[in-house]
Design a protein around this motif. Structure first.
Motif, PDB file in Angstrom:
ATOM      1  N   VAL B  34       0.839  -1.204   0.000  1.00 21.50           N
ATOM      2  CA  VAL B  34       0.000   0.000   0.000  1.00 21.50           C
ATOM      3  C   VAL B  34       0.867   1.245   0.000  1.00 21.50           C
ATOM      4  N   ALA B  35       1.914   1.248   0.847  1.00 16.32           N
ATOM      5  CA  ALA B  35       2.786   2.420   0.910  1.00 16.32           C
ATOM      6  C   ALA B  35       3.477   2.648  -0.429  1.00 16.32           C
ATOM      7  N   LEU B  36       3.908   1.550  -1.094  1.00  9.14           N
ATOM      8  CA  LEU B  36       4.579   1.682  -2.388  1.00  9.14           C
ATOM      9  C   LEU B  36       3.636   2.252  -3.441  1.00  9.14           C
ATOM     10  N   ASP B  37       2.382   1.781  -3.440  1.00 13.26           N
ATOM     11  CA  ASP B  37       1.386   2.281  -4.388  1.00 13.26           C
ATOM     12  C   ASP B  37       1.151   3.775  -4.177  1.00 13.26           C
ATOM     13  N   THR B  38       1.058   4.185  -2.912  1.00 10.81           N
ATOM     14  CA  THR B  38       0.866   5.604  -2.608  1.00 10.81           C
ATOM     15  C   THR B  38       2.043   6.436  -3.095  1.00 10.81           C
ATOM     16  N   ILE B  39       3.268   5.920  -2.866  1.00  5.86           N
ATOM     17  CA  ILE B  39       4.452   6.660  -3.308  1.00  5.86           C
ATOM     18  C   ILE B  39       4.439   6.823  -4.823  1.00  5.86           C
ATOM     19  N   ASN B  40       4.035   5.768  -5.556  1.00  5.79           N
ATOM     20  CA  ASN B  40       3.972   5.870  -7.019  1.00  5.79           C
ATOM     21  C   ASN B  40       3.019   6.973  -7.460  1.00  5.79           C
ATOM     22  N   THR B  41       1.814   7.011  -6.832  1.00  2.96           N
ATOM     23  CA  THR B  41       0.846   8.052  -7.204  1.00  2.96           C
ATOM     24  C   THR B  41       1.416   9.442  -6.953  1.00  2.96           C
ATOM     25  N   LEU B  42       2.051   9.618  -5.780  1.00  2.00           N
ATOM     26  CA  LEU B  42       2.579  10.942  -5.452  1.00  2.00           C
ATOM     27  C   LEU B  42       3.719  11.331  -6.385  1.00  2.00           C
ATOM     28  N   ILE B  43       4.510  10.326  -6.852  1.00  2.00           N
ATOM     29  CA  ILE B  43       5.601  10.654  -7.781  1.00  2.00           C
ATOM     30  C   ILE B  43       5.032  11.131  -9.109  1.00  2.00           C
ATOM     31  N   THR B  46       4.049  14.682  -8.593  1.00  2.00           N
ATOM     32  CA  THR B  46       5.242  15.525  -8.540  1.00  2.00           C
ATOM     33  C   THR B  46       5.807  15.781  -9.925  1.00  2.00           C
ATOM     34  N   MET B  47       5.834  14.721 -10.770  1.00  2.00           N
ATOM     35  CA  MET B  47       6.394  14.884 -12.120  1.00  2.00           C
ATOM     36  C   MET B  47       5.573  15.859 -12.940  1.00  2.00           C
ATOM     37  N   ILE B  48       4.224  15.811 -12.798  1.00  2.00           N
ATOM     38  CA  ILE B  48       3.385  16.737 -13.562  1.00  2.00           C
ATOM     39  C   ILE B  48       3.685  18.176 -13.135  1.00  2.00           C
ATOM     40  N   LEU B  49       3.796  18.398 -11.807  1.00  2.00           N
ATOM     41  CA  LEU B  49       4.086  19.756 -11.336  1.00  2.00           C
ATOM     42  C   LEU B  49       5.470  20.215 -11.783  1.00  2.00           C
ATOM     43  N   LEU B  50       6.473  19.311 -11.764  1.00  2.00           N
ATOM     44  CA  LEU B  50       7.819  19.697 -12.207  1.00  2.00           C
ATOM     45  C   LEU B  50       7.838  20.014 -13.693  1.00  2.00           C
ATOM     46  N   GLY B  51       7.007  19.307 -14.486  1.00  2.00           N
ATOM     47  CA  GLY B  51       6.918  19.613 -15.902  1.00  2.00           C
ATOM     48  C   GLY B  51       6.494  21.049 -16.151  1.00  2.00           C
ATOM     49  N   VAL B  52       5.591  21.582 -15.298  1.00  2.00           N
ATOM     50  CA  VAL B  52       5.207  22.983 -15.450  1.00  2.00           C
ATOM     51  C   VAL B  52       6.301  23.890 -14.913  1.00  2.00           C
ATOM     52  N   ALA B  53       6.915  23.524 -13.800  1.00  2.00           N
ATOM     53  CA  ALA B  53       7.892  24.411 -13.172  1.00  2.00           C
ATOM     54  C   ALA B  53       9.090  24.638 -14.081  1.00  2.00           C
ATOM     55  N   ILE B  58       8.403  16.891 -21.591  1.00  2.00           N
ATOM     56  CA  ILE B  58       8.857  15.496 -21.477  1.00  2.00           C
ATOM     57  C   ILE B  58       8.568  14.935 -20.088  1.00  2.00           C
ATOM     58  N   PHE B  59       8.544  15.796 -19.046  1.00  2.00           N
ATOM     59  CA  PHE B  59       8.233  15.318 -17.703  1.00  2.00           C
ATOM     60  C   PHE B  59       6.840  14.691 -17.667  1.00  2.00           C
ATOM     61  N   VAL B  60       5.865  15.325 -18.326  1.00  2.00           N
ATOM     62  CA  VAL B  60       4.495  14.811 -18.298  1.00  2.00           C
ATOM     63  C   VAL B  60       4.398  13.504 -19.075  1.00  2.00           C
TER      64      VAL B  60
END
Lengths: 175, 85, 118
Positions: B34-43, B46-53, B58-60
């Motif tokens: 469960v913790a691993l699945d949650t970490i994947n979702t949060l990553i 994070t990648m979508i937000l970094l793509g805008v920043a 390519i990040f998205v």
């Protein structure tokens, strides 16, 4: 033959969505369209037996697709918002009374059962755990069972939702 | 106005660190899954937000592929835990 | 203009719901209730943080007229759609595996699945 064509069309549309804005001529470059067609045909050869497994093409009907869009945007989204407020309440107060109950769905098709299980997982206080293959009943983990509810042998699918009856929506979309 | 993306990303990274606590503590293997699945979702978030920043599309794209591949890995871990593999 | 008014609000809602999920992950007693907390809140929170990205993309497309911002919004929609479908199915798979490997819900008042297995 029809499953092959449908798979190729689906893969090609997805490829075009992901590469839109790649060329100066129109929207797509010619090379992207060519490679997209070749890849879509390859996907169609490999995966033609997975889409439309029962040779039933009712989901091509545009009315069902429009209903699906309305379902996701209005009743399902409202239920998800309620679910999150519910989880926030349970996290803060720690007031839970969990249990696993049998839920009768009366849905016949695989797609309908899949949509119902996913909807149950994302809506308030419920999480689908397992399925009874012979009768199509779902086993649902409920985070807060009301007093006296646990005496019942099974629940109806419509009783799980608070705002609107999502099971009836899914029956109209997928059956 | 680009600072708010980095502030949001730092919050998400803090949430990933909290999920890592459960990944280490988890008394049973399903808890760790469960913790691993949650970490994947949060990553993915994070990648979508970094793509805008950083204004890099390519990040998205990588986020889409990461979401689908992490789903496959979650299914395999679940089958292994359930004793069906 | 829309962006400066709406995007911080959307980001804050998404982060608050994600944070609630993390508190639930640490606080709830067993794997099923933790799945309740994680699946719902992270899916909903990610939808809201991505809505902020889409609002930003639309705002910059209006301001500059460059096509790449429309591409950013479109790819974000596809990523969120993939995430929302796969997250629920993954949670279902983990719950099924947990019950098969013999983890029973803590403090449960009723368990029909245990009776059905025998």
């Amino acid at each position: 033959m029809i499953p092959f064509i449908l798979t190729v069309l689906l893969a090609f549309v997805l490829y075009l969505l992901l590469t839109a804005g790649s060329g100066s001529t129109g929207v797509w470059a010619y090379s992207e369209i060519l490679i997209g067609l070749i890849l879509a045909c390859a996907v169609g050869v490999v995966a033609r037996n997975f889409l439309c497994r029962h040779r039933n093409y009712r989901m091509i009907n545009p009315l069902r697709l429009i209903r699906l869009c309305i379902y996701v945007l209005v009743p399902f989204f409202v239920e998800m918002a309620v679910a999150n407020l519910n989880v926030a309440y349970r996290v803060i107060t720690g007031r839970i009374r969990p249990g696993i109950m049998r839920v009768r769905s009366d849905l016949k098709t695989d797609l309908g059962t899949m949509m119902l299980a996913n909807s149950i997982t994302l809506t308030p206080g419920t999480l689908s755990v397992d399925i009874d293959d012979s009768s199509g009943d779902l086993f649902v983990h409920i985070i807060n069972i009301e007093e006296g509810e646990e005496q019942k042998a099974l629940l109806r699918a419509g009783e799980l939702f608070t705002v609107s009856d999502l099971a009836a929506w899914i029956r109209r979309i997928a059956e | 106005m680009t600072e708010i993306w980095f502030i949001a990303v730092s919050f998400l990274v803090a949430f990933i660190a909290i999920a890592c606590i459960r990944l280490v503590l988890g008394p049973t293997p399903p808890d760790r899954a469960v913790a691993l699945d949650t970490i994947n979702t949060l990553i993915v978030a994070t990648m979508i937000l970094l793509g805008v920043a950083y204004r890099q599309l390519i990040f998205v794209d990588v986020a889409i592929v990461y979401a689908l591949l992490s789903f496959v890995s979650t299914l395999y871990i679940a089958r292994y835990l359930g004793g069906e593999l | 203009m829309i962006f400066e008014a709406v995007a911080p609000l959307l980001l804050a809602i998404g982060l608050i719901f994600n944070g609630m999920g993390m508190v639930g992950l640490l606080r709830f007693p067993d794997v099923y209730t933790r799945l309740h907390a994680c699946t719902k809140t992270t899916t909903f929170g990610t939808i809201f943080t991505s809505l902020a990205v889409i609002v930003y993309a639309v705002d910059w497309f209006i301001a500059s007229g460059e096509g790449q911002y429309i591409m950013l919004g479109l790819h974000t929609v596809i990523a969120v759609f993939a995430l929302a479908v796969t997250n629920a199915t993954g949670a279902h798979a983990i719950a099924r595996a947990a019950h098969r490997s013999g983890v029973h819900p803590a403090r449960a008042v009723v368990d029909h699945l245990k009776g059905a297995k025998q």
